[in-house]
Motif scaffolding. Sequence first.
Motif, mmCIF file in Angstrom:
data_model
loop_
_atom_site.group_PDB
_atom_site.id
_atom_site.type_symbol
_atom_site.label_atom_id
_atom_site.label_comp_id
_atom_site.label_asym_id
_atom_site.label_seq_id
_atom_site.Cartn_x
_atom_site.Cartn_y
_atom_site.Cartn_z
ATOM 1 N N LYS A 1 3.771 -0.844 -41.042
ATOM 2 C CA LYS A 1 4.145 -1.234 -39.681
ATOM 3 C C LYS A 1 5.039 -2.474 -39.727
ATOM 4 O O LYS A 1 6.078 -2.518 -39.066
ATOM 5 N N ASN A 2 4.632 -3.463 -40.542
ATOM 6 C CA ASN A 2 5.429 -4.686 -40.669
ATOM 7 C C ASN A 2 6.800 -4.387 -41.262
ATOM 8 O O ASN A 2 7.806 -4.949 -40.851
ATOM 9 N N VAL B 1 13.893 -2.545 -38.472
ATOM 10 C CA VAL B 1 14.550 -2.456 -37.159
ATOM 11 C C VAL B 1 15.298 -3.747 -36.857
ATOM 12 O O VAL B 1 16.442 -3.725 -36.369
ATOM 13 N N GLU B 2 14.683 -4.897 -37.178
ATOM 14 C CA GLU B 2 15.356 -6.178 -36.950
ATOM 15 C C GLU B 2 16.640 -6.296 -37.765
ATOM 16 O O GLU B 2 17.666 -6.753 -37.254
ATOM 17 N N GLU B 3 16.582 -5.874 -39.019
ATOM 18 C CA GLU B 3 17.768 -5.955 -39.871
ATOM 19 C C GLU B 3 18.863 -5.014 -39.380
ATOM 20 O O GLU B 3 20.045 -5.365 -39.423
ATOM 21 N N LEU B 4 18.488 -3.836 -38.912
ATOM 22 C CA LEU B 4 19.483 -2.912 -38.376
ATOM 23 C C LEU B 4 20.121 -3.469 -37.104
ATOM 24 O O LEU B 4 21.313 -3.264 -36.862
ATOM 25 N N GLU B 5 19.345 -4.173 -36.304
ATOM 26 C CA GLU B 5 19.889 -4.812 -35.096
ATOM 27 C C GLU B 5 20.905 -5.881 -35.477
ATOM 28 O O GLU B 5 21.903 -6.074 -34.784
ATOM 29 N N LYS B 6 20.662 -6.590 -36.591
ATOM 30 C CA LYS B 6 21.610 -7.619 -37.036
ATOM 31 C C LYS B 6 22.907 -6.974 -37.528
ATOM 32 O O LYS B 6 23.998 -7.461 -37.231
ATOM 33 N N VAL B 7 22.789 -5.899 -38.298
ATOM 34 C CA VAL B 7 23.976 -5.254 -38.868
ATOM 35 C C VAL B 7 24.744 -4.503 -37.791
ATOM 36 O O VAL B 7 25.982 -4.513 -37.781
ATOM 37 N N PHE B 8 24.021 -3.832 -36.901
ATOM 38 C CA PHE B 8 24.650 -3.058 -35.829
ATOM 39 C C PHE B 8 24.251 -3.646 -34.475
ATOM 40 O O PHE B 8 23.362 -3.142 -33.802
#
Length: 166
Positions: free
Chosen positions: A71-72, A78-85
């Motif tokens: 889960k973590n 998801v956080e890293e994908l938000e940063k990249v995209f």
Amino acid sequence: MGGESIMKVVMEKLRELPVLLENFRGFLAEGVEKVFPADSREEKIRQWIQVGESIMKVVMEKLKELLLLLKNFGGFLVEELEKVFPAGSREEKVRQWVQVGKPFLIHGLAIFLLYSCLSCCFRCCCGRRGVVKMMKAPGRGGQRIPRAGFQSDPSAYFRALHADRR
């Protein structure tokens, strides 16, 4: 003739099955008597149940830890994908990544398909997978039979040979 003799051998083996099962049952009964002697059987069974329950508790705790970790990790991903995209330029960034990655994907797919085809051809055409060693069948006038079948149980072969001649 060959199929009938094989069926006779199979039927003989099936007739031996009840004796084998009875022997196996006896073997299991002896094993249970050794592990759980009659004088302390209930106590030993309780001990085994306690051990099993403690093992299950440890396994359940480890599974809970694994689920929390997954889960973590999912949240981190998801956080890293938000940063990249980022939300405003997501479509443009995805197109750019697809353009950059397309040649690598195409070459990787071509290499995978080439490897798959060559390995399949090698197994089918060059491999010795389907080759069976043959031998002259004793008492059958030069007829050839698989060597492995004869060597596994020569007495059954000769019983079937004599039964065919009757």
